[in-house]
Design a protein around this motif. Structure first.
Motif, PDB file in Angstrom:
ATOM      1  N   GLY A   1     -18.686  54.564 -57.669  1.00 32.22           N
ATOM      2  CA  GLY A   1     -17.410  55.259 -57.557  1.00 32.22           C
ATOM      3  C   GLY A   1     -16.943  55.814 -58.883  1.00 32.22           C
ATOM      4  O   GLY A   1     -17.153  55.218 -59.946  1.00 32.22           O
ATOM      5  N   LYS A   2     -16.286  56.973 -58.828  1.00 38.74           N
ATOM      6  CA  LYS A   2     -15.763  57.631 -60.026  1.00 38.74           C
ATOM      7  C   LYS A   2     -14.311  57.224 -60.222  1.00 38.74           C
ATOM      8  O   LYS A   2     -13.474  57.407 -59.338  1.00 38.74           O
ATOM      9  CB  LYS A   2     -15.876  59.146 -59.885  1.00 38.74           C
ATOM     10  CG  LYS A   2     -17.292  59.627 -59.608  1.00 38.74           C
ATOM     11  CD  LYS A   2     -17.310  61.077 -59.190  1.00 38.74           C
ATOM     12  CE  LYS A   2     -18.707  61.515 -58.776  1.00 38.74           C
ATOM     13  NZ  LYS A   2     -18.739  62.913 -58.267  1.00 38.74           N
ATOM     14  N   ILE A   3     -14.031  56.672 -61.379  1.00 41.00           N
ATOM     15  CA  ILE A   3     -12.681  56.210 -61.688  1.00 41.00           C
ATOM     16  C   ILE A   3     -11.964  57.181 -62.616  1.00 41.00           C
ATOM     17  O   ILE A   3     -10.745  57.299 -62.570  1.00 41.00           O
ATOM     18  CB  ILE A   3     -12.730  54.789 -62.302  1.00 41.00           C
ATOM     19  CG1 ILE A   3     -13.333  53.819 -61.271  1.00 41.00           C
ATOM     20  CG2 ILE A   3     -11.371  54.317 -62.744  1.00 41.00           C
ATOM     21  CD1 ILE A   3     -13.433  52.392 -61.760  1.00 41.00           C
TER      22      ILE A   3
ATOM     23  N   VAL B   1      -8.366  61.022 -61.589  1.00 37.75           N
ATOM     24  CA  VAL B   1      -9.422  61.474 -60.682  1.00 37.75           C
ATOM     25  C   VAL B   1      -8.776  62.325 -59.599  1.00 37.75           C
ATOM     26  O   VAL B   1      -7.707  61.988 -59.076  1.00 37.75           O
ATOM     27  CB  VAL B   1     -10.191  60.278 -60.078  1.00 37.75           C
ATOM     28  CG1 VAL B   1      -9.281  59.374 -59.282  1.00 37.75           C
ATOM     29  CG2 VAL B   1     -11.359  60.748 -59.245  1.00 37.75           C
ATOM     30  N   LEU B   2      -9.399  63.454 -59.322  1.00 34.94           N
ATOM     31  CA  LEU B   2      -8.914  64.368 -58.311  1.00 34.94           C
ATOM     32  C   LEU B   2      -9.699  64.152 -57.029  1.00 34.94           C
ATOM     33  O   LEU B   2     -10.927  64.253 -57.022  1.00 34.94           O
ATOM     34  CB  LEU B   2      -9.056  65.812 -58.793  1.00 34.94           C
ATOM     35  CG  LEU B   2      -8.310  66.878 -57.997  1.00 34.94           C
ATOM     36  CD1 LEU B   2      -6.805  66.620 -58.048  1.00 34.94           C
ATOM     37  CD2 LEU B   2      -8.623  68.270 -58.531  1.00 34.94           C
ATOM     38  N   ARG B   3      -8.990  63.845 -55.966  1.00 33.39           N
ATOM     39  CA  ARG B   3      -9.607  63.538 -54.674  1.00 33.39           C
ATOM     40  C   ARG B   3      -9.035  64.452 -53.600  1.00 33.39           C
ATOM     41  O   ARG B   3      -8.037  65.148 -53.844  1.00 33.39           O
ATOM     42  CB  ARG B   3      -9.338  62.073 -54.292  1.00 33.39           C
ATOM     43  CG  ARG B   3     -10.040  61.081 -55.206  1.00 33.39           C
ATOM     44  CD  ARG B   3      -9.668  59.684 -54.803  1.00 33.39           C
ATOM     45  NE  ARG B   3     -10.420  58.690 -55.550  1.00 33.39           N
ATOM     46  CZ  ARG B   3     -10.200  57.394 -55.501  1.00 33.39           C
ATOM     47  NH1 ARG B   3      -9.248  56.930 -54.730  1.00 33.39           N
ATOM     48  NH2 ARG B   3     -10.926  56.561 -56.210  1.00 33.39           N
TER      49      ARG B   3
ATOM     50  N   MET C   1      -5.911  56.144 -62.022  1.00 36.73           N
ATOM     51  CA  MET C   1      -6.651  54.935 -61.707  1.00 36.73           C
ATOM     52  C   MET C   1      -6.431  53.815 -62.702  1.00 36.73           C
ATOM     53  O   MET C   1      -6.826  52.680 -62.454  1.00 36.73           O
ATOM     54  CB  MET C   1      -8.145  55.250 -61.640  1.00 36.73           C
ATOM     55  CG  MET C   1      -8.511  56.365 -60.676  1.00 36.73           C
ATOM     56  SD  MET C   1      -8.124  55.970 -58.981  1.00 36.73           S
ATOM     57  CE  MET C   1      -9.226  54.591 -58.708  1.00 36.73           C
ATOM     58  N   GLY C   2      -5.830  54.109 -63.840  1.00 39.05           N
ATOM     59  CA  GLY C   2      -5.639  53.094 -64.868  1.00 39.05           C
ATOM     60  C   GLY C   2      -5.564  53.753 -66.232  1.00 39.05           C
ATOM     61  O   GLY C   2      -5.434  54.980 -66.357  1.00 39.05           O
TER      62      GLY C   2
END
Length: 973
Positions: A648-650, A674-676, A683-684
């Protein structure tokens, strides 16, 4: 005629982008429709105001609704009686939708007047509106301000619309206190997706499963970079090799080397030994050996200080059994008696320890306290992942990208092709070239001795694989026959450093199956093949590349020495969010950093939302205009699951080396964005420590004057389209090679760090790039507006000073260039106090990622080249793209028309205009010869800056003459 149909408008919010020198923004919105006008409340000192006010307009003629339009003006209230227009939008009646289908959309603000030197205070931005048609508005219609009838040719000009004096002092106009205030925007259930965000376009309506929440958040999260103050190096001054950019972490290391003469615990005499290392509730196991009393393990276990739950370390030798494992022996260590090793001391020597006092057996092991600087740290099994199935995927490793080359193949001709005779058709041979997963082919020919003269460029990686070249004959539409092939070892191909060396052509004999049928037949292929060592093979975008050196080793070592060292300390991550959106209950985070050909991977911290890494890495720097990329991922390979499930990309960050001061330690926390498809998510925060040490300041300053790319990129440049294709091949090669390492660096990680999909179409990126372009020219436009104010004498003192300066410069022209240079120098000195204190980070507002419509995100994440969406949605996107392209087509046509008018001055297309221009040229020749040049420039400047009293209200004659020149627009079909 009047009807019950109303036009409803919800003024939701705005996102204004004022210049730094603009000052405060007191924004309010004025809506105009069908000779009616309403005004919202004024938001004081707010560049992102939120209104959530709803208004309703009467529609006088519903049959003529498609010819009407809604206008929204955004004003800045500068004082109690003055205001300035920040921008406007216009929505045609063809874009009005029923209430059930309407959603809020952000509309880009346009200038009030379409003029390059507009005096309007347009600052750019967006206004979020929801426009709909309804026949049952639940609030009462507000008291609308009547206006005079506006002519169709001037309805867009605000200064042509008179208003009463009371509306200038109150944002509510003459609205009575007894009238109800506009209702606040109530949350609505998800509605069907609008066709497009442009108000100038209408498409067929259809339902869509995409959520229609606009994502316009008045209180966005904090995406800024923050400065931190970690205790680096334990608070002590240490050398860079002593991990002085990270916080020390204490580990208990146990290295199990081997065993000898282990006793058997059953009657058969066989022994399947393995070792358990137990500290409190944490137990680690080595692999077991079958029927081996002298096993060799060489495994290391590391227990962090937070996991040391006991004062006794137990090393237990067990015998693997199908029913129940047997106990062989035990060794215990008191933690208070274990020595401490401090790097860079030599490794602690392992010792033999007796396992069973009665039956014998010994184990060679070493136990010590150390830190992450220990060389055993990267190969250890950590206490937070003792039960992991794939333990190798948890360890920190360093990778190196393979050396990449451009392989140039020039297919010249072929001779003596052996083709089975067939009178029904002509031969149709072509050449197919294959290298790894790359394949190119020439155009087909129609001869037994064909000639092509086509050149191709491929990407090769060391160690090289054979180049396969074959000649194919297209026998039928879906059937091909191989006439011959040849395997060329790339190691035998000539290498070229620059364009001065000529590589000779070579003949290659092809292996054919038809040679047995035709005697003395030998098919030959004439080629020119060489490895281009003077290029840098681009596997990243040139805008944020980490290495720009050529492929040839001789050019690497002699022409480009190192200018410094980059040190990176990856400290920790705080506040991690689940990356799989409910599919995974934990986060197993690790970091990957890439600079040049060196990739580094930290260890994986399992089941932790605030992981601590504290790992330090070093790179040599050869070019200051390069970027280091750090990405954070969620490890999905720990439990040995499906290998097709990617990590997964964080989030990722980029740091440009040229923005770092030499010798300074930057300690910052960077937001992981992160762009979803669901929108932008934080994310942090990743905490880093970065230091760039310059070895030679002179070499670094001289590097700014050297070409950015190697010489071959300028001597024989590659086409932009071809370069992007080669970049994709290079990324695939690097990903394939790094995936063979242990632990493998997966393909999705390499593609995410290299940003391999940056070339794909995105409406969001297009709007962002257009805004960047307008920002670049905003200074020029601002200068033009300022000069127009000077010419109009809006500020008499300033206009007088400009006239005096102009007279001085005309009388002393030798002072023009020195004064310009001095002004630029003083501007740089003035801006020094405004210099950025921290390295720049990804700007969400610049990227248009914080308030993006879900439909645009859905399009951006759609598969390519074959869409996975419903055909209706694909059609809508195509029609929207056609609408955008039509506007771009109009702008390009207007620019071309202006240039064609310039060409028409002497083309005699308009004989009278060309005659007038020639007479003017002749007269100006005499005048410029008689009148001194200084006097001419002085008079021209004073004429341009003359007082408005001496100006006419119509354009000057030269502009009128130019506008009458013919263009080729009337020749277009």
């Amino acid at each position: 005629m009047m009807s019950n149909l109303k036009l409803g408008v919800e003024v939701i919010s705005a996102r204004l982008k004022p210049r730094e020198d603009y000052g405060r923004v007191n924004a309010f919105v004025e809506l105009r429709f069908d000779d009616q006008k309403v005004i919202t409340m004024t938001k004081i000192d707010d560049s992102s105001p939120v209104w959530n006010e709803k208004f309703f307009f009467n529609i006088s003629d519903t049959e003529d609704l498609s010819n009407q339009f809604l206008e929204a003006y955004v004003y800045n209230k500068t004082s109690s009686i003055t205001k300035s227009c920040l921008g406007k939008i216009r929505i045609l009646g063809t874009a009005f939708l029923p209430y059930s289908e309407a959603v809020g959309l952000p509309y880009p603000l346009e200038k009030e007047k379409w003029s390059m030197f507009s005096s309007a205070a347009a600052i750019g931005g967006e206004l979020a509106l929801k426009v709909f048609l309804t026949d049952n508005p639940y609030p009462k219609v507000p008291n609308l301000i009547p206006t005079k009838k506006i002519p169709s040719k001037s309805r867009h000009k605000f200064h042509n619309i008179p208003t009463n004096e009371k509306s200038k002092h109150s944002p509510r106009g003459n609205q009575q206190p007894s009238q109800p205030q506009p209702q606040s925007l109530q949350p609505q259930p998800p509605q069907p997706l609008p066709i497009m965000d442009s108000p100038l376009f209408q498409a067929p309506r259809f339902s869509s499963p995409i959520p229609t929440t606009m994502g316009f958040n008045p209180n966005p999260p904090d995406y800024s970079v923050k400065e931190t103050n970690p205790i680096l190096g334990g608070g002590k001054r240490a050398r860079s090799s002593d991990h002085d950019l990270v916080e020390p972490m204490e580990f208990l290391f146990i290295k199990i080397v081997k065993a000898r003469n282990l006793p058997s615990m059953d009657l058969t005499g066989s022994l399947d030994p393995y070792i358990e290392v137990k500290l409190g509730n944490f137990t680690g196991k080595t692999k077991h050996f079958e029927k081996n009393q002298n096993p060799i393990w060489n495994e290391v276990f590391a227990f962090s200080k937070s996991n040391q739950q006991s004062n006794v370390l137990e090393v237990i030798v067990m015998d693997k059994d199908m029913v129940k494992d047997d106990f062989v022996g035990l060794i215990q260590f008191d933690l208070n008696e274990i020595p401490t090793r401090v790097a860079p001391d030599s490794p602690l020597a392992p010792e033999w320890y007796r396992v069973n006092n009665e039956k014998g057996g010994e184990i060679m092991l070493a136990v010590w306290f150390g830190t992450q600087a220990d060389e055993a740290f990267s190969d250890a099994t950590y206490s937070d992942a003792l039960n992991a199935v794939n333990k190798s995927s948890l360890r920190s490793k360093v990778y190196h990208s393979p050396r990449l080359w451009y392989l140039r193949v020039n297919v010249i001709e072929a001779q003596d092709l052996v083709i089975v005779p067939d009178r029904t058709r002509l031969p149709n041979p072509y050449v197919k070239i294959r290298l790894n997963n790359q394949m190119v082919r020439t155009k087909p020919s129609h001869s037994l001795n064909p000639r092509w003269d086509e050149e191709f460029t491929l990407v090769a990686a060391e160690p090289f694989e054979d180049l396969i070249i074959s000649i194919e004959d297209r026998v039928a539409a879906n059937r091909e026959e191989t006439l011959g092939d040849v395997h060329i070892p790339i190691g035998t191909i000539d290498k070229r450093i620059d364009d001065n060396r000529t590589v000779p052509n070579r003949w290659f004999s092809l292996k054919t199956e038809n040679q047995r049928r035709v005697r003395f037949a030998t098919t030959r292929l004439h080629l020119n093949v060489c490895l281009e060592g003077g290029y840098h093979v681009l596997d990243e975008s040139t805008y944020y590349s980490s290495d720009l050196r050529p492929s040839m080793k001789e050019l690497l070592s002699h022409k480009q020495p190192s200018i410094g060292v980059l040190e990176l300390g990856i400290l920790r991550i705080e506040g991690l969010s689940l990356s799989q959106e409910g599919k995974k209950e934990t986060v197993d985070a690790y970091c990957v950093a890439k600079y040049g050909t060196k990739w580094v991977r930290t260890r994986t911290v399992t089941n932790c939302l605030n992981p601590r890494f504290n790992e330090q890495y070093t790179w040599e720097v050869y070019e200051p205009a390069t970027v280091i990329t750090i990405g954070v991922f969620d490890n999905n390979q720990i439990n040995g699951g499906n290998g097709n499930k990617g990590d997964g990309k964080i989030g990722k960050i980029r740091v440009r080396i040229s923005t770092l001061e030499a010798g300074r330690i930057y300690t910052n926390s960077y937001p992981l964005l992160v762009l979803r498809p669901s929108g932008l998510k934080k994310m942090g925060e990743l905490h880093l420590a970065i230091r760039f040490s310059c070895s030679s300041m002179f070499q670094m300053l001289m590097q700014y004057w050297k070409p950015l790319l190697p010489k071959m990129h300028y001597a024989r440049p590659l086409k932009v389209v071809h370069q992007e294709i080669l970049r994709q091949h290079a990324v695939n090669l690097v990903a394939a090679r790094l995936s063979r390492a242990e632990p493998p660096l997966r393909k999705e990680v390499v593609e995410y760090i290299s940003d391999s999909n940056s070339h794909l179409w995105s409406m969001r990126k297009s709007r962002a790039n257009l805004f960047r372009l307008s920002s670049v020219f905003s200074g020029l436009l601002g200068t033009g507006e300022w000069f127009q104010d000077i010419c109009r004498w809006k500020k008499p003192v300033e206009s007088t000073a400009i006239h005096v300066i102009y007279l001085v410069l005309v009388c002393s022209p030798e002072m023009i260039l020195p004064v310009m240079s001095l002004c630029l120098f003083m501007l740089g000195v003035w801006n020094y106090r405004l210099r950025p204190r921290q390295p720049p980070h990804m700007d969400t507002r610049l990227s248009f990622a914080d308030n993006i419509h879900p439909e645009e995100l859905n399009e951006e994440f759609d598969t390519f080249p074959f869409s996975s969406q419903d055909p209706g949605i694909v059609k809508m996107r195509y029609e929207r793209l056609r609408s955008i392209a039509s506007r771009a087509q109009t702008v390009v046509g207007d620019i071309a028309g202006q240039g064609e008018r310039v060409q028409a001055l002497l083309s005699w297309r308009d004989p009278r205009a060309t005659s007038i221009f020639m007479v003017l040229c002749l007269v100006s020749t005499v005048i410029l010869y008689v009148v001194p040049f200084k006097v001419f420039v002085l008079l021209a400047g004073l004429y341009i800056m003359r007082h408005p009293r001496f100006r006419g209200k119509t354009p000057p004659g030269l502009i009128n003459f130019f506008r009458r020149l013919p263009a080729k627009t009337d020749c277009m079909l």
